[in-house]
Design an enzyme around this catalytic site. Sequence first.
Site, PDB file in Angstrom:
ATOM      1  N   ARG A 189      -9.583  10.332  -2.937  1.00 23.77           N
ATOM      2  CA  ARG A 189      -8.804   9.531  -1.985  1.00 23.77           C
ATOM      3  C   ARG A 189      -8.812   8.048  -2.371  1.00 23.77           C
ATOM      4  NH1 ARG A 189      -8.388  12.868   3.098  1.00 23.77           N
ATOM      5  NH2 ARG A 189      -7.645  11.091   4.254  1.00 23.77           N
ATOM      6  N   TYR A 242      -5.751   5.679  -3.067  1.00 21.73           N
ATOM      7  CA  TYR A 242      -5.037   5.214  -1.868  1.00 21.73           C
ATOM      8  C   TYR A 242      -5.892   4.208  -1.098  1.00 21.73           C
ATOM      9  CZ  TYR A 242      -2.441   5.576   2.567  1.00 21.73           C
ATOM     10  OH  TYR A 242      -1.715   5.310   3.711  1.00 21.73           O
ATOM     11  N   GLY A 276      -6.677   1.028  -3.127  1.00 17.67           N
ATOM     12  CA  GLY A 276      -5.415   0.297  -3.328  1.00 17.67           C
ATOM     13  C   GLY A 276      -5.056  -0.492  -2.075  1.00 17.67           C
ATOM     14  N   LYS A 277      -5.211   0.156  -0.932  1.00 17.87           N
ATOM     15  CA  LYS A 277      -4.875  -0.512   0.337  1.00 17.87           C
ATOM     16  C   LYS A 277      -5.889  -1.607   0.667  1.00 17.87           C
ATOM     17  CE  LYS A 277      -1.234   1.866   1.863  1.00 17.87           C
ATOM     18  NZ  LYS A 277       0.025   1.268   2.326  1.00 17.87           N
ATOM     19  N   ASN A 332      -3.168   7.611  11.952  1.00 16.73           N
ATOM     20  CA  ASN A 332      -2.317   8.804  11.805  1.00 16.73           C
ATOM     21  C   ASN A 332      -1.081   8.813  12.717  1.00 16.73           C
ATOM     22  OD1 ASN A 332      -5.190   9.516  11.041  1.00 16.73           O
ATOM     23  ND2 ASN A 332      -4.103  11.312  10.262  1.00 16.73           N
ATOM     24  N   ARG A 358       1.041  16.410   5.408  1.00 17.68           N
ATOM     25  CA  ARG A 358       0.074  15.950   6.401  1.00 17.68           C
ATOM     26  C   ARG A 358       0.001  16.957   7.536  1.00 17.68           C
ATOM     27  NH1 ARG A 358       1.788   9.698   6.643  1.00 17.68           N
ATOM     28  NH2 ARG A 358       3.725  10.579   5.848  1.00 17.68           N
ATOM     29  N   VAL A 359      -1.045  16.819   8.351  1.00 18.23           N
ATOM     30  CA  VAL A 359      -1.407  17.933   9.218  1.00 18.23           C
ATOM     31  C   VAL A 359      -0.352  18.245  10.278  1.00 18.23           C
ATOM     32  CG1 VAL A 359      -2.815  16.560  10.852  1.00 18.23           C
ATOM     33  CG2 VAL A 359      -3.338  18.970  10.440  1.00 18.23           C
ATOM     34  N   ARG A 416     -12.098  10.010  13.363  1.00 15.51           N
ATOM     35  CA  ARG A 416     -11.309   8.773  13.277  1.00 15.51           C
ATOM     36  C   ARG A 416     -10.656   8.497  14.632  1.00 15.51           C
ATOM     37  NH1 ARG A 416      -6.963   9.208   9.071  1.00 15.51           N
ATOM     38  NH2 ARG A 416      -8.594   8.726   7.565  1.00 15.51           N
TER      39      ARG A 416
HETATM   40  P1  NAD Z   1       6.311   8.093   3.449  1.00 13.89           P
HETATM   41  O1  NAD Z   1       5.742   8.741   2.256  1.00 13.89           O
HETATM   42  O2  NAD Z   1       7.259   8.872   4.298  1.00 13.89           O
HETATM   43  O3  NAD Z   1       7.024   6.718   3.082  1.00 13.89           O
HETATM   44  C1  NAD Z   1       6.694   5.936   1.964  1.00 13.89           C
HETATM   45  C2  NAD Z   1       7.982   5.406   1.354  1.00 13.89           C
HETATM   46  O4  NAD Z   1       7.659   4.562   0.253  1.00 13.89           O
HETATM   47  C3  NAD Z   1       8.881   6.531   0.791  1.00 13.89           C
HETATM   48  O5  NAD Z   1      10.210   6.308   1.181  1.00 13.89           O
HETATM   49  C4  NAD Z   1       8.704   6.396  -0.715  1.00 13.89           C
HETATM   50  O6  NAD Z   1       9.808   6.902  -1.448  1.00 13.89           O
HETATM   51  C5  NAD Z   1       8.493   4.905  -0.855  1.00 13.89           C
HETATM   52  N1  NAD Z   1       7.787   4.530  -2.086  1.00 13.89           N
HETATM   53  C6  NAD Z   1       6.642   5.073  -2.574  1.00 13.89           C
HETATM   54  N2  NAD Z   1       6.300   4.460  -3.723  1.00 13.89           N
HETATM   55  C7  NAD Z   1       7.232   3.498  -3.948  1.00 13.89           C
HETATM   56  C8  NAD Z   1       7.433   2.528  -4.969  1.00 13.89           C
HETATM   57  N3  NAD Z   1       6.583   2.437  -6.010  1.00 13.89           N
HETATM   58  N4  NAD Z   1       8.505   1.713  -4.903  1.00 13.89           N
HETATM   59  C9  NAD Z   1       9.383   1.806  -3.868  1.00 13.89           C
HETATM   60  N5  NAD Z   1       9.249   2.705  -2.868  1.00 13.89           N
HETATM   61  C10 NAD Z   1       8.188   3.533  -2.912  1.00 13.89           C
HETATM   62  O7  NAD Z   1       5.060   7.604   4.336  1.00 13.89           O
HETATM   63  P2  NAD Z   1       4.977   6.901   5.764  1.00 13.89           P
HETATM   64  O8  NAD Z   1       4.127   7.754   6.619  1.00 13.89           O
HETATM   65  O9  NAD Z   1       6.318   6.505   6.240  1.00 13.89           O
HETATM   66  O10 NAD Z   1       4.128   5.615   5.406  1.00 13.89           O
HETATM   67  C11 NAD Z   1       4.711   4.321   5.289  1.00 13.89           C
HETATM   68  C12 NAD Z   1       3.615   3.299   5.047  1.00 13.89           C
HETATM   69  O11 NAD Z   1       2.694   3.296   6.136  1.00 13.89           O
HETATM   70  C13 NAD Z   1       2.793   3.550   3.785  1.00 13.89           C
HETATM   71  O12 NAD Z   1       2.502   2.316   3.174  1.00 13.89           O
HETATM   72  C14 NAD Z   1       1.525   4.183   4.321  1.00 13.89           C
HETATM   73  O13 NAD Z   1       0.431   3.942   3.463  1.00 13.89           O
HETATM   74  C15 NAD Z   1       1.371   3.493   5.659  1.00 13.89           C
HETATM   75  N6  NAD Z   1       0.587   4.325   6.588  1.00 13.89           N
HETATM   76  C16 NAD Z   1       1.131   5.435   7.164  1.00 13.89           C
HETATM   77  C17 NAD Z   1       0.354   6.208   8.028  1.00 13.89           C
HETATM   78  C18 NAD Z   1       0.902   7.429   8.723  1.00 13.89           C
HETATM   79  O14 NAD Z   1       0.136   8.092   9.423  1.00 13.89           O
HETATM   80  N7  NAD Z   1       2.162   7.770   8.633  1.00 13.89           N
HETATM   81  C19 NAD Z   1      -0.985   5.865   8.257  1.00 13.89           C
HETATM   82  C20 NAD Z   1      -1.500   4.743   7.621  1.00 13.89           C
HETATM   83  C21 NAD Z   1      -0.697   3.965   6.797  1.00 13.89           C
HETATM   84  N1  UDP Z   2      -5.479  19.248   7.481  1.00 17.62           N
HETATM   85  C1  UDP Z   2      -5.560  20.601   7.796  1.00 17.62           C
HETATM   86  N2  UDP Z   2      -4.527  21.408   7.431  1.00 17.62           N
HETATM   87  C2  UDP Z   2      -3.415  20.954   6.808  1.00 17.62           C
HETATM   88  C3  UDP Z   2      -3.325  19.566   6.484  1.00 17.62           C
HETATM   89  C4  UDP Z   2      -4.382  18.752   6.827  1.00 17.62           C
HETATM   90  O1  UDP Z   2      -6.541  21.066   8.396  1.00 17.62           O
HETATM   91  O2  UDP Z   2      -2.519  21.780   6.511  1.00 17.62           O
HETATM   92  C5  UDP Z   2      -6.580  18.372   7.904  1.00 17.62           C
HETATM   93  C6  UDP Z   2      -7.110  17.439   6.819  1.00 17.62           C
HETATM   94  O3  UDP Z   2      -8.106  18.078   6.058  1.00 17.62           O
HETATM   95  C7  UDP Z   2      -7.662  16.299   7.675  1.00 17.62           C
HETATM   96  C8  UDP Z   2      -6.727  16.249   8.870  1.00 17.62           C
HETATM   97  O4  UDP Z   2      -6.094  17.522   8.913  1.00 17.62           O
HETATM   98  O5  UDP Z   2      -8.955  16.601   8.128  1.00 17.62           O
HETATM   99  C9  UDP Z   2      -5.671  15.161   8.772  1.00 17.62           C
HETATM  100  O6  UDP Z   2      -5.050  15.304   7.497  1.00 17.62           O
HETATM  101  P1  UDP Z   2      -3.789  14.449   7.046  1.00 17.62           P
HETATM  102  O7  UDP Z   2      -3.517  14.798   5.639  1.00 17.62           O
HETATM  103  O8  UDP Z   2      -2.703  14.593   8.037  1.00 17.62           O
HETATM  104  O9  UDP Z   2      -4.251  12.925   7.167  1.00 17.62           O
HETATM  105  P2  UDP Z   2      -5.592  12.129   6.795  1.00 17.62           P
HETATM  106  O10 UDP Z   2      -6.645  13.055   6.306  1.00 17.62           O
HETATM  107  O11 UDP Z   2      -5.147  11.176   5.757  1.00 17.62           O
HETATM  108  O12 UDP Z   2      -5.983  11.529   8.075  1.00 17.62           O
END
Ligand code: NAD
Ligand code: UDP
Length: 313
Positions: free
Chosen positions: A142, A145, A148-149, A174, A186-187, A276
């Site tokens: 992990r 990610y 990087g963040k 999430n 994702r879950v 979390r």
């Molecule tokens: P997503 O994968 O649906 O969206 C990410 C978007 O970024 C996509 O459209 C993808 O094509 C684009 N992308 C990826 N790499 C790129 C690059 N190198 N150049 C240009 N575009 C690029 O994911 P999301 O859930 O919409 O997440 C959006 C942002 O929010 C991300 O930065 C993610 O890390 C952050 N985030 C999301 C969640 C969540 O639960 N959804 C939680 C924490 C952080």
């Molecule tokens: N998870 C699961 N089944 C799935 C996908 C994810 O049980 O089909 C679990 C995963 O192991 C984690 C939680 O659900 O404990 C949330 O996973 P997700 O990938 O949505 O997000 P993150 O782990 O990044 O919070």
Amino acid sequence: MSKTILVTGGAGFIGSHLCEKLLNENNNVICLDNFFTGSRKNIEHLLGNKNFELVRHDVTEPIRLEVDQIYNLACPASPVHYQYNPIKTIKTSVLGVTNMLGLAKRVKARILQASTSEVYGDPLMHPQKEEYWGNVNTIGIRSCYDEGKRVAETLMMDYHRQNNVDTRIIRIFNTYGPKMAENDGRVVSNFIVQALRNEDITIYGDGSQTRSFCYVDDLVRGMMALMDKDDYFEPVNVGNDGEFTIKELAELVIELTNSNSKIVYKELPSDDPVKRKPDLTRARTVLGYEPTVKLRDGLQKTIEYFAEIKKCK
Ligand code: NAD
Ligand code: UDP
């Protein structure tokens, strides 16, 4: 007054909702995406809007644009996708935010970085407050990610301190809702898609791990509130503080979809956080933010979305 706003990752799940809300508030929106996990379908309905522009571009490459605000969301967010090419993932966070900060500095734009609860790793503090420094493995699957963040947050603060860039950092917990990709991995989307197909629901581990799920409309409202808050540079958690086990989520999805799916247990991926939950005190006091959509209601809307896509196939 209307602004010109760049949304990187704008064709993704959260980005496409954000583009729509920003256009509704009469802004000019430039959506930048390389379509790695995003899709044209998510923003198709915006293409006819004269205030909307779509640019295919990779944030790891510099770009020159004239904008007032930048929302930097470009980065795959699902473990399945960010682990597909981990080197590219960390480059996207680090080079991507560096390029966007350079742009923000040049044109004096305010920039918001989409950070994540993953900066807390497998947290030893519960719920997680922004002051907590986290418990992150630097060399695990992990890490591309999470680290990087974390570096992206560091760059945001350093550009702020050194170059006076007007930065905002949101730590997103999430988030789920319509427009997640069917194959997102994702879950929430996995369980809903499996339930609608009457396939086995795959719980990783024993399902006792917890997450706190935020409906996308709440998240986007919090994100825009942070962008519009003057003079606030510290990170802010945004999410929903209702906490559920993954087993509870699976049971709720089965109930709401009336599915015949059975739960099966698969191996837990390494470094999967045990629990979390955001401490939202800062979002509440600084932004007046309050999550409004209960998990049951948000799931219902998301299920309707996936059921509709299934019908169209
Ligand atoms: P997503 O994968 O649906 O969206 C990410 C978007 O970024 C996509 O459209 C993808 O094509 C684009 N992308 C990826 N790499 C790129 C690059 N190198 N150049 C240009 N575009 C690029 O994911 P999301 O859930 O919409 O997440 C959006 C942002 O929010 C991300 O930065 C993610 O890390 C952050 N985030 C999301 C969640 C969540 O639960 N959804 C939680 C924490 C952080
Ligand atoms: N998870 C699961 N089944 C799935 C996908 C994810 O049980 O089909 C679990 C995963 O192991 C984690 C939680 O659900 O404990 C949330 O996973 P997700 O990938 O949505 O997000 P993150 O782990 O990044 O919070």
